[in-house]
Design a protein around this motif. Structure first.
Motif, PDB file in Angstrom:
ATOM      1  N   GLN A  76      12.437   5.227  -0.964  1.00  0.00           N
ATOM      2  CA  GLN A  76      12.997   5.634  -3.153  1.00  0.00           C
ATOM      3  C   GLN A  76      11.833   5.154  -3.537  1.00  0.00           C
ATOM      4  OE1 GLN A  76      16.024   1.805  -2.777  1.00  0.00           O
ATOM      5  NE2 GLN A  76      17.792   3.282  -2.210  1.00  0.00           N
ATOM      6  N   ARG A  77      12.699   6.905  -4.107  1.00  0.00           N
ATOM      7  CA  ARG A  77      10.955   6.528  -6.232  1.00  0.00           C
ATOM      8  C   ARG A  77      11.373   5.241  -7.065  1.00  0.00           C
ATOM      9  NH1 ARG A  77       8.275  11.212  -7.338  1.00  0.00           N
ATOM     10  NH2 ARG A  77       8.976  11.007  -8.956  1.00  0.00           N
ATOM     11  N   VAL A  78      10.512   4.136  -7.193  1.00  0.00           N
ATOM     12  CA  VAL A  78      11.175   2.859  -7.614  1.00  0.00           C
ATOM     13  C   VAL A  78       9.682   2.380  -8.581  1.00  0.00           C
ATOM     14  CG1 VAL A  78      12.114   1.819  -5.395  1.00  0.00           C
ATOM     15  CG2 VAL A  78       9.768   1.849  -5.549  1.00  0.00           C
ATOM     16  N   ARG A  79      10.382   1.722  -9.490  1.00  0.00           N
ATOM     17  CA  ARG A  79       9.416   1.232 -10.696  1.00  0.00           C
ATOM     18  C   ARG A  79       8.732   0.012  -9.941  1.00  0.00           C
ATOM     19  NH1 ARG A  79       9.558   2.867 -15.405  1.00  0.00           N
ATOM     20  NH2 ARG A  79      11.632   4.350 -14.885  1.00  0.00           N
ATOM     21  N   ILE A  80       7.322  -0.561 -10.476  1.00  0.00           N
ATOM     22  CA  ILE A  80       6.995  -1.440 -10.167  1.00  0.00           C
ATOM     23  C   ILE A  80       6.148  -2.326 -10.818  1.00  0.00           C
ATOM     24  CG2 ILE A  80       5.121  -2.515  -8.033  1.00  0.00           C
ATOM     25  CD1 ILE A  80       6.132  -0.144  -6.350  1.00  0.00           C
ATOM     26  N   LYS A  81       6.958  -3.700 -11.150  1.00  0.00           N
ATOM     27  CA  LYS A  81       5.223  -4.284 -11.643  1.00  0.00           C
ATOM     28  C   LYS A  81       4.702  -5.689 -11.095  1.00  0.00           C
ATOM     29  CE  LYS A  81       6.988  -6.871 -15.502  1.00  0.00           C
ATOM     30  NZ  LYS A  81       8.507  -7.108 -16.290  1.00  0.00           N
ATOM     31  N   LEU A  82       3.725  -4.907 -11.506  1.00  0.00           N
ATOM     32  CA  LEU A  82       2.718  -6.429 -10.800  1.00  0.00           C
ATOM     33  C   LEU A  82       2.173  -7.506 -11.941  1.00  0.00           C
ATOM     34  CD1 LEU A  82       0.615  -3.910  -8.705  1.00  0.00           C
ATOM     35  CD2 LEU A  82       2.513  -5.229  -7.896  1.00  0.00           C
ATOM     36  N   ASP A  83       2.292  -9.155 -11.228  1.00  0.00           N
ATOM     37  CA  ASP A  83       1.519 -10.153 -12.058  1.00  0.00           C
ATOM     38  C   ASP A  83       0.533 -10.722 -11.595  1.00  0.00           C
ATOM     39  OD1 ASP A  83       3.800  -9.375 -14.275  1.00  0.00           O
ATOM     40  OD2 ASP A  83       4.914 -11.447 -13.349  1.00  0.00           O
ATOM     41  N   GLU A  84      -0.656 -10.965 -11.729  1.00  0.00           N
ATOM     42  CA  GLU A  84      -1.626 -11.433 -11.446  1.00  0.00           C
ATOM     43  C   GLU A  84      -1.928 -10.774 -10.765  1.00  0.00           C
ATOM     44  OE1 GLU A  84      -2.557 -15.348 -10.975  1.00  0.00           O
ATOM     45  OE2 GLU A  84      -1.111 -15.438 -13.088  1.00  0.00           O
ATOM     46  N   THR A 142       4.242   0.690 -12.723  1.00  0.00           N
ATOM     47  CA  THR A 142       3.523   2.081 -12.788  1.00  0.00           C
ATOM     48  C   THR A 142       4.423   2.548 -13.340  1.00  0.00           C
ATOM     49  OG1 THR A 142       5.750   1.665 -11.664  1.00  0.00           O
ATOM     50  CG2 THR A 142       4.362   1.495  -9.676  1.00  0.00           C
ATOM     51  N   LEU A 143       3.498   3.526 -13.767  1.00  0.00           N
ATOM     52  CA  LEU A 143       4.094   5.049 -15.370  1.00  0.00           C
ATOM     53  C   LEU A 143       4.425   5.601 -14.595  1.00  0.00           C
ATOM     54  CD1 LEU A 143       0.669   5.253 -16.963  1.00  0.00           C
ATOM     55  CD2 LEU A 143       2.677   4.015 -17.784  1.00  0.00           C
ATOM     56  N   GLY A 144       5.876   5.407 -14.615  1.00  0.00           N
ATOM     57  CA  GLY A 144       6.773   6.628 -14.147  1.00  0.00           C
ATOM     58  C   GLY A 144       7.350   5.871 -12.681  1.00  0.00           C
ATOM     59  N   LEU A 145       7.242   6.856 -11.835  1.00  0.00           N
ATOM     60  CA  LEU A 145       7.850   6.350 -10.759  1.00  0.00           C
ATOM     61  C   LEU A 145       6.836   5.977  -9.390  1.00  0.00           C
ATOM     62  CD1 LEU A 145      12.037   7.198 -10.688  1.00  0.00           C
ATOM     63  CD2 LEU A 145      10.946   5.252 -11.320  1.00  0.00           C
ATOM     64  N   VAL A 146       6.853   5.236  -8.330  1.00  0.00           N
ATOM     65  CA  VAL A 146       6.716   5.463  -7.074  1.00  0.00           C
ATOM     66  C   VAL A 146       7.618   5.445  -6.053  1.00  0.00           C
ATOM     67  CG1 VAL A 146       5.922   3.461  -7.155  1.00  0.00           C
ATOM     68  CG2 VAL A 146       4.090   4.904  -5.880  1.00  0.00           C
ATOM     69  N   GLN A 147       6.643   6.491  -4.640  1.00  0.00           N
ATOM     70  CA  GLN A 147       7.777   6.045  -3.653  1.00  0.00           C
ATOM     71  C   GLN A 147       7.007   6.336  -2.363  1.00  0.00           C
ATOM     72  OE1 GLN A 147       9.110  10.254  -3.616  1.00  0.00           O
ATOM     73  NE2 GLN A 147      10.782   9.765  -1.938  1.00  0.00           N
ATOM     74  N   SER A 164       1.297  -1.176   0.060  1.00  0.00           N
ATOM     75  CA  SER A 164       0.109  -0.331  -0.262  1.00  0.00           C
ATOM     76  C   SER A 164       1.160   1.587  -0.234  1.00  0.00           C
ATOM     77  CB  SER A 164      -0.574   0.258   0.746  1.00  0.00           C
ATOM     78  OG  SER A 164      -0.339   0.282   2.519  1.00  0.00           O
ATOM     79  N   THR A 165       0.359   2.183  -0.789  1.00  0.00           N
ATOM     80  CA  THR A 165       1.349   3.780  -0.291  1.00  0.00           C
ATOM     81  C   THR A 165      -0.105   4.592   0.015  1.00  0.00           C
ATOM     82  OG1 THR A 165       2.604   5.016  -1.624  1.00  0.00           O
ATOM     83  CG2 THR A 165       0.597   3.746  -2.811  1.00  0.00           C
ATOM     84  N   GLN A 166       0.272   5.805   0.135  1.00  0.00           N
ATOM     85  CA  GLN A 166      -0.503   7.111   0.566  1.00  0.00           C
ATOM     86  C   GLN A 166      -0.048   7.632  -0.371  1.00  0.00           C
ATOM     87  OE1 GLN A 166      -2.589   6.873   4.727  1.00  0.00           O
ATOM     88  NE2 GLN A 166      -1.514   5.107   3.137  1.00  0.00           N
ATOM     89  N   THR A 167       1.128   8.102  -1.227  1.00  0.00           N
ATOM     90  CA  THR A 167       1.315   8.804  -2.528  1.00  0.00           C
ATOM     91  C   THR A 167       0.877   8.486  -3.359  1.00  0.00           C
ATOM     92  OG1 THR A 167       3.092   7.703  -2.434  1.00  0.00           O
ATOM     93  CG2 THR A 167       3.553   9.470  -1.226  1.00  0.00           C
ATOM     94  N   SER A 168       0.534   9.303  -4.804  1.00  0.00           N
ATOM     95  CA  SER A 168       0.349   9.300  -5.769  1.00  0.00           C
ATOM     96  C   SER A 168       0.900   8.129  -6.701  1.00  0.00           C
ATOM     97  CB  SER A 168       0.295  10.295  -6.470  1.00  0.00           C
ATOM     98  OG  SER A 168      -1.102  10.823  -7.799  1.00  0.00           O
TER      99      SER A 168
END
Lengths: 438, 301
Positions: free
Chosen positions: A196-204, A144-149, A113-117
């Motif tokens: 950190q500002r990461v890139r996430i890829k989720l399967d199923e 994620t399109l772009g990065l998430v923190q 989960s995250t509270q940020t956009s």
């Protein structure tokens, strides 16, 4: 004794010869049929799964995905969860890279989960639910399109691959991780917070985004049934028009002797022989005529053009067939007071059915596969038949993939092949009767 | 007399719809095309006179087409293609027929049944899958060539010289079921006694082939050759689907088509002139071929 040995060696050499030649026959057939087989195999491969370095004779991974995409399509979409998000997935890949550290974390059975956009892109969406301030998506893949923190994560088995920097600088640190060599660490049951500002890829993934903005969900593929419908209309109308134009005429040519009959038949025969080249010669004018009359983008008009083009050949074919039906049947009916239409539909039609079936099969296949006229005259995307779609897709093959394209091509070819094999007897009979087979 | 009249009337009513459709959609466009070839028809005045006027210009288009080096090249290469593709088709047909009638080959009926599969496939499908076979990056042909150590395999799909070779391969593949069927049925008509006699006389396989089999089957082969050469002469669909751009100045019909429908400024007058010239050349060829094939038939009887 000598005779016996002679016999034996002869038998042996015969066996060797047979083995070698049968093997060659098999090999040659394999080479000749390879393109068809390979196209079929490739159509079963996942998109992007086509190797540039090796030919997979037996596919490692088989999927009907290409066919499903073509026939039904799938949904994709993106949006921004401006109020944070919650998600769970079968597996996740988290990537981070900067000047000092570069790593990739793979986590199984992840919850986060995250509270940020968070801005995401979802592929192969299976379910979507929109509520007030909340958007729930189930998808095969979410990125994620772009990065998430500032993401909190809890997950099962973890594999960390470190490309640059120290393991201490990753969000996991050294806690709970064991080094297994090759800059790779492993662990179990991990809870961590990524700042950190990461890139996430989720399967199923099951994804819940809060305060969604900029929702953009769209369908990919699935337009094929419409092209198929257009092809079916063209082929079906071609059959109908052909029968209407040809059956009465063939009957008249076969039964009634009138002045000019021989001339017309000879004219038809000549055209049957030189029709191909002449067809293209008349193309420019035909295009002009149909454009002038506003008959472009009109499937009915196009199929009528097809049927008209087939009149000489089909009339000849059917006329020679009706010639073989004894005249007693229809003459008796005429004497009994039947009208010509009754004779045609009640007597000639059922008796000439094999001949009519041949004509109908040719008309159907012709309407289904015709490309040149359809490509020229049907410019409205929604009215285009399959053949035109296939031809257009071949031109942009670099943006498509061969896996997808071969599936399209096979869906285009299957009806023709099936009709050909079902109607083989009739086609052969019809061709022999038409005197066209050597 | 009175009995015949309504019958003829009915016959005319039955014939007219088909006849009219055929005349209107086939014959009228051909005549109209001939007219167009004598005008300045181009974008702007054809099909609808908008910005320019369409008028008669005599033989100007024909003069232009004959002096166009692209058309001359198309004319020459059409002939070259007829020669190369027909020879290959005959050789392939003969080889396959001999192989699949050979008495040492087992399972011949099954082989033959499977080998005519390409016949049942639509042309558009066949050419597109061959386009895939010859794809420079993903195509199995180039993958195989790379395996054999060819560092820079040919660009089959966008260069003419390699594309021409590909086109020949495709044409052989498309035509072999026909060639094989004709030649096989001819081979099966060779009396077995004749071959047995040759074997008894000690003739080798090649001698039997050269002096017994080939002379007997040469007529049907000639017949198939003539028919297939007519198809090669009117070659249009395969280069059109494979890559029309690289073949537009190599096949006459394609040249005409592209002048009208793929040029930046379509010139319908020149296009129809080119198509009409090509049609006349093909018609002459077909006429000779039909005469010749009838002679063949007559001679065979």
């Amino acid at each position: 004794m000598t005779r016996f040995t002679l016999f034996k060696t002869k038998k042996k050499s015969t066996f060797v010869k047979a083995a070698i030649l049968t093997f060659i026959a098999l090999l040659v057939m394999g080479i000749l049929l390879f393109p068809v087989y390979y196209a079929f195999i490739v159509s079963l491969k996942p998109s992007g799964g086509l190797a540039t370095t090796e030919i997979e004779i037996i596919p490692k991974e088989v999927t009907l995905r290409n066919y499903k995409d073509i026939l039904f399509g799938h949904y994709e979409g993106n949006f921004i969860a401006s109020g944070g998000a919650e998600f769970s997935a079968r597996a996740a890949t988290i990537k981070f890279t900067n000047a000092t550290i570069d790593y990739e974390i793979k986590i199984e059975n992840i919850e986060g989960s995250t509270q940020t956009s968070m801005s995401i892109m979802a592929y192969y969406i299976t379910e979507i639910k929109e509520e007030e301030n909340k958007l729930t998506i189930d998808a095969e893949k979410i990125e994620t399109l772009g990065l998430v923190q500032n993401v909190s994560i809890h997950g099962g088995r973890v594999v960390v691959k470190l490309y640059k920097g120290l393991i201490e600088d990753t969000p996991i640190g050294t806690q709970k991780l064991t080094y297994i060599g090759n800059n790779t660490y492993e662990g179990d049951e991990i809870t961590l917070f990524i700042d950190q500002r990461v890139r996430i890829k989720l399967d199923e993934a099951h994804f819940v985004g809060y305060n969604p903005i900029g929702i953009n969900i769209y369908k990919i593929g699935g337009k094929f049934p419409n092209y198929m419908k257009n092809s079916l209309i063209l082929a079906g109308l071609n059959v109908l028009f052909t029968i209407l134009l040809v059956v009465p005429a063939a009957y008249a040519f076969s039964r009634v002797n009138f002045a000019g009959r021989g001339h017309i038949l000879y004219f038809y025969l000549i055209f049957t022989q030189v029709g191909g080249g002449l067809g293209i010669a008349g193309l420019v004018a035909l295009y002009g005529i149909l454009l002038k009359f506003g008959l472009t983008n009109n499937l009915v008009a196009l199929s009528l053009v097809y049927a008209a083009g087939g009149v000489p050949f089909n009339t000849w074919l059917l006329k020679t067939y009706i010639d073989t039906i004894p005249t007693e049947f229809d003459e008796a009916a005429l004497v009994d007071g039947a009208t010509y239409w009754q004779v045609i539909w009640r007597i000639i039609f059922p008796m000439a059915l094999p001949g009519i079936a041949t004509v109908a099969i040719f008309a159907f296949i012709g309407g289904w596969t015709e490309l040149i006229l359809a490509n020229l005259l049907i410019t409205n995307e929604g009215l285009r038949p399959l053949a035109v779609k296939l031809y257009a897709d071949l031109a942009i093959i670099r943006e498509l993939s061969w896996t997808y394209f071969t599936a399209e091509a096979i869906l285009f070819a299957i009806p023709v092949a099936v009709i050909f094999f079902i109607g083989q007897k009739w086609i052969r009979g019809g061709l022999t009767l038409g005197g066209l087979k050597g | 007399m009175k009995k015949i009249r309504p019958q003829v009337l009915a016959a005319i009513i039955f014939i007219i719809p088909g006849m009219f459709a055929f005349l209107f959609f086939n014959i009228y466009p051909i005549i109209y095309s001939i007219y167009i070839s004598f005008t300045n028809a181009q974008l702007g005045n054809f099909p609808i006179e908008a910005t320019k006027e369409m008028y008669f210009i005599g033989l100007e288009n024909y003069r232009w087409v004959f002096s166009d080096p692209m058309f001359r090249r198309a004319f020459i290469w059409t002939w070259i293609f007829v020669i190369t593709s027909v020879s290959l088709k005959v050789v392939a047909g003969l080889f396959l027929s001999l192989l699949y009638t050979n008495r040492y080959v087992y399972g011949k009926p099954l082989f033959r049944a499977l080998l005519i599969i390409p016949w049942a496939l639509p042309l558009l499908f066949s050419v597109t899958i061959w386009r895939f076979m010859f794809d420079p990056v993903f195509g199995p042909v180039n993958i195989l060539l790379k395996d054999f150590g060819v560092a820079n395999p040919p660009r089959w799909t966008d260069t003419f010289s390699w594309g021409f070779i590909a086109l020949n391969v495709i044409e052989v593949w498309l035509a072999y079921p026909f060639m094989m069927t004709v030649i096989t049925s001819a081979l099966q008509s060779v009396p077995p006694d004749l071959i047995e006699a040759a074997i008894v006389d000690g003739a080798t396989y090649w001698q039997r082939l050269r002096y017994v089999i080939i002379p007997i089957v040469s007529r049907p082969i000639m017949f198939a050759t003539i028919l297939t050469s007519a198809a090669s002469f009117q070659y249009f669909m395969v280069p059109f689907i494979f890559n029309a751009g690289i073949f537009e100045d190599r096949f006459m019909l394609l040249y005409g088509y592209r002048k009208a429908f793929a040029a930046s400024v379509p010139n319908y007058g020149r296009a129809t002139a080119a198509l009409f010239i090509a049609t006349i050349i093909i018609a002459i060829y077909m006429f000779i071929v039909m005469k010749a094939s009838k002679l063949q038939r007559g001679a065979a009887e």
